[in-house]
Design a protein around this motif. Structure first.
Motif, PDB file in Angstrom:
ATOM      1  N   PHE B 237     108.023 -26.020  37.178  1.00 44.60           N
ATOM      2  CA  PHE B 237     108.142 -27.230  38.001  1.00 44.60           C
ATOM      3  C   PHE B 237     109.563 -27.454  38.486  1.00 44.60           C
ATOM      4  N   ARG B 242     112.794 -29.413  41.493  1.00 44.83           N
ATOM      5  CA  ARG B 242     114.030 -30.135  41.160  1.00 44.83           C
ATOM      6  C   ARG B 242     115.056 -29.146  40.610  1.00 44.83           C
ATOM      7  N   GLU B 244     118.009 -28.722  40.081  1.00 37.12           N
ATOM      8  CA  GLU B 244     119.363 -29.094  39.666  1.00 37.12           C
ATOM      9  C   GLU B 244     119.527 -28.825  38.170  1.00 37.12           C
ATOM     10  N   PRO B 245     120.606 -28.156  37.783  1.00 32.56           N
ATOM     11  CA  PRO B 245     120.848 -27.936  36.345  1.00 32.56           C
ATOM     12  C   PRO B 245     121.202 -29.241  35.641  1.00 32.56           C
ATOM     13  N   LEU B 246     121.077 -29.224  34.333  1.00 34.21           N
ATOM     14  CA  LEU B 246     121.503 -30.369  33.526  1.00 34.21           C
ATOM     15  C   LEU B 246     122.909 -30.114  32.999  1.00 34.21           C
ATOM     16  N   THR B 247     123.630 -31.181  32.761  1.00 30.83           N
ATOM     17  CA  THR B 247     124.933 -31.057  32.104  1.00 30.83           C
ATOM     18  C   THR B 247     124.870 -31.745  30.742  1.00 30.83           C
ATOM     19  N   ASP B 250     124.870 -35.342  31.292  1.00 33.90           N
ATOM     20  CA  ASP B 250     123.541 -35.876  31.646  1.00 33.90           C
ATOM     21  C   ASP B 250     122.747 -36.176  30.383  1.00 33.90           C
ATOM     22  N   SER B 253     124.077 -39.135  28.372  1.00 30.08           N
ATOM     23  CA  SER B 253     123.980 -40.457  29.004  1.00 30.08           C
ATOM     24  C   SER B 253     122.541 -40.893  29.255  1.00 30.08           C
ATOM     25  N   ALA B 254     121.578 -40.043  28.939  1.00 26.54           N
ATOM     26  CA  ALA B 254     120.177 -40.406  29.201  1.00 26.54           C
ATOM     27  C   ALA B 254     119.750 -41.581  28.318  1.00 26.54           C
ATOM     28  N   ARG B 255     118.870 -42.395  28.848  1.00 22.51           N
ATOM     29  CA  ARG B 255     118.511 -43.607  28.096  1.00 22.51           C
ATOM     30  C   ARG B 255     117.584 -43.286  26.929  1.00 22.51           C
ATOM     31  N   LEU B 263     115.408 -39.837  27.050  1.00 20.10           N
ATOM     32  CA  LEU B 263     114.530 -39.392  28.133  1.00 20.10           C
ATOM     33  C   LEU B 263     114.513 -37.868  28.257  1.00 20.10           C
TER      34      LEU B 263
END
Lengths: 121, 442
Positions: B237, B242, B244-247, B250, B253-255, B263
């Motif tokens: 998917f 989408r 975009e890589p994650l850092t 990221d 800072s996810a909730r 998340l």
């Protein structure tokens, strides 16, 4: 009058998944009026930044959805707005002292009636 | 076509230690792989329903293996196609869906569930299927059942199928115990009070961090690496929609969903179907792809003392599972080229990895191990598929990847070291179904 508008992405922006009713043109119009614009979404901040860049918009900020309070502390403005499509948007917006607009209402660009924006052609 | 398709008998699952080598070790092979496109949610069109995409996946698996439909004599699948996306009560089934497909007596068949009857009615070229059985829940279960069925000679060319649907609206929210007027059983202590699905895992992880003196931020490299691997999975998917890589930032800072699970420790529900073609080594010789031999399977049936397993019960269950896997396959942890254990919730992987003793990782070591090179370019590739974190909620990317890795056709995801033996499975470290795959029969 300084106004900051935060947009959720999925279900709010036209490039969200699902697409929402807020168009890039609306965002550009707000930016041309001098508003500070950016996004507070559950998409990772780096992905939000990439999305704005992909659509050739220079966002003033990107942050997690629960980071609205941090955005408010970074930017001085007379009015803070968050646009979203979920209860969590409303919850985080109100907690951070933002005015909240549901995405389906925000397609009428209510910010155009705020402050100096009323003088626009 | 059989009138009533059974679930696999409990006796088929290898749930105890001390069973010795699996009698069918190396006598079952995975050859073909087929995947549908992916989508975040169903768009309402019949041709993108979970039924339609499952048929597509089956056809692709047959084509991939170089098998004609009339050669297929078995079908093993999971009926459930989501864990938290029910059809809204009272909402009519779209008329065009009903007219496009041959229905069963359940109008939601093909939309929010899948029966073998529906699949066979709507895949008319499968004319010789004599064996059908359900491996309920996950592809991990269906694989175990199909392996056992081929091993026992009940089918020799068997399709294995799992589909996932995702409708608009919130996943899990307001469902299960929370949707009932009264609540009985274990749920009265958990979901009835609004706890979310990742809550038990979050509790385990919190206890784990305290027990071993580690911190949640040490989990970040695993999540970032998993998404990186997922973006190399063209069928996934995120690679498709989408990219975009994650850092690390990221992730940190996810909730929170249930602190310390955020998340990004929760997987993203999507629509997609996958199918594999299993056969005997003899028949595999005439097929298009290199056979990947199944060396063993094992399953957990943990007995817990309370409403949810404790950290210690989880750790011991994962360790026992590994002992079963190694014993039945005749291997040790040192033989593993890679591991593809489940990750949806991300913290599951910590317990799976330590249970396996992958690369000598012991209890309390996994987060330290994540600070080393766990990439596909290194000696210790962790979750080369990227799992659910890398490609969305399916519980089957790791299986797909294991087959492709050993066949040498994982593309940009191909691990640097030679892929000879891999282990996959899930979902839980305290309950699931697991498989050992090999490049040779053992």
């Amino acid at each position: 009058m300084a106004i900051l508008i935060s947009f959720d992405i999925d279900g709010t922006m036209e490039f969200g998944d699902p697409p929402g009713g807020i168009t890039l043109e609306m965002v550009r119009r707000a930016q041309e009026l001098g508003f500070l614009i950016g996004s507070c979404s559950d998409r990772p901040p780096s992905a939000q930044q990439a999305l704005w860049e992909k659509h050739d918009i220079r966002a003033d900020f990107v942050a997690p959805k629960h980071g609205l309070d941090e955005v408010k502390s970074r930017f001085e403005a007379d009015d803070y707005l968050h646009i979203g499509d979920r209860d969590t948007d409303q919850q985080f917006a109100e907690r951070a002292g933002f005015r909240f607009y549901w995405a389906y209402d925000a397609i009428h660009e209510p910010w155009l009636t705020l402050g100096d924006a009323q003088d626009l052609p | 076509m059989p009138t009533k398709v059974p679930n696999a008998p409990e006796s088929w699952y290898r749930t105890r230690e001390g069973l010795g080598i699996w009698p069918h070790r190396g006598k079952v092979a995975a050859v073909g792989v087929g995947l549908s496109p992916t989508a975040r949610r169903w768009d309402g069109r019949p041709e993108t329903s979970v039924g339609a995409w499952s048929i597509l996946a089956l056809r692709k698996a047959m084509e991939d293996a170089g098998v004609s439909p009339d050669q297929v004599d078995g079908l093993v699948m999971a009926q459930d196609t989501a864990t938290g996306s029910p059809w809204p009560p009272g909402k009519p089934v779209p008329e065009d869906f009903l007219t496009t497909f041959q229905p069963t007596d359940d109008p939601l068949d093909g939309l929010t569930r899948l029966s073998a009857e529906w699949i066979l009615q709507n895949t008319p070229e499968l004319t010789n299927v004599k064996f059908t059985m359900y491996g309920p829940g996950c592809m991990s279960n269906a694989i175990v059942v199909a392996a056992q069925a081929v091993g026992e000679g009940l089918t020799d060319t068997c399709l294995v199928l799992k589909g996932w649907h995702n409708l608009e609206g919130r996943y899990y929210v307001g469902q299960g115990a929370a949707a009932e007027d009264t609540i009985a059983g274990r749920a009265k202590w958990t979901t009835g009070w609004g706890t979310v699905a990742c809550y038990p895992t979050a509790m385990h992880f919190e206890a784990y961090c305290r027990k071993y003196g580690v911190t949640r931020d040490m989990h970040a490299p695993f999540v970032v690496n998993s998404r990186k691997n997922g973006l190399l999975f063209p069928e996934g998917f995120y690679a498709q929609h989408r990219p975009e890589p994650l850092t690390v930032e990221d992730y940190l800072s996810a909730r929170w969903i249930a602190k310390p699970a955020s998340l990004l420790d929760n997987d993203l529900p999507i629509c997609v179907s996958a199918a594999y073609l299993f056969t005997t080594p003899e028949r595999a010789r005439d097929m298009k792809q290199k056979p990947v031999y199944i060396l063993n399977h094992a399953s957990d049936r943990i007995k817990i003392r309370s409403v949810m397993p404790t950290l210690e019960e989880t750790e011991e269950c994962a360790a026992s599972n590994a002992r079963k896997l190694y014993e039945g396959a005749g291997i040790t942890a040192n033989d593993l080229s890679f591991e593809g254990m489940y990750d949806g919730f991300g913290q599951f992987h910590v317990f799976h990895l330590e249970g396996l003793g992958f690369r000598g990782v012991k209890r309390g070591d996994a987060l330290h191990f994540f600070q080393t090179d766990i990439s596909i370019e290194g000696w210790n590739p962790v979750s080369p598929s990227g799992g659910n974190i890398g490609s969305g909620r399916t519980r089957f990317w790791h299986h797909t990847d294991a087959i492709q890795q050993i066949q040498g056709r994982a593309g940009k995801r191909q691990i640097w070291r030679k892929a000879e033996v891999g282990v996959t499975g899930g979902p839980f470290p305290y309950g699931g179904n697991f498989t050992v795959w090999g490049a040779t029969p053992g």
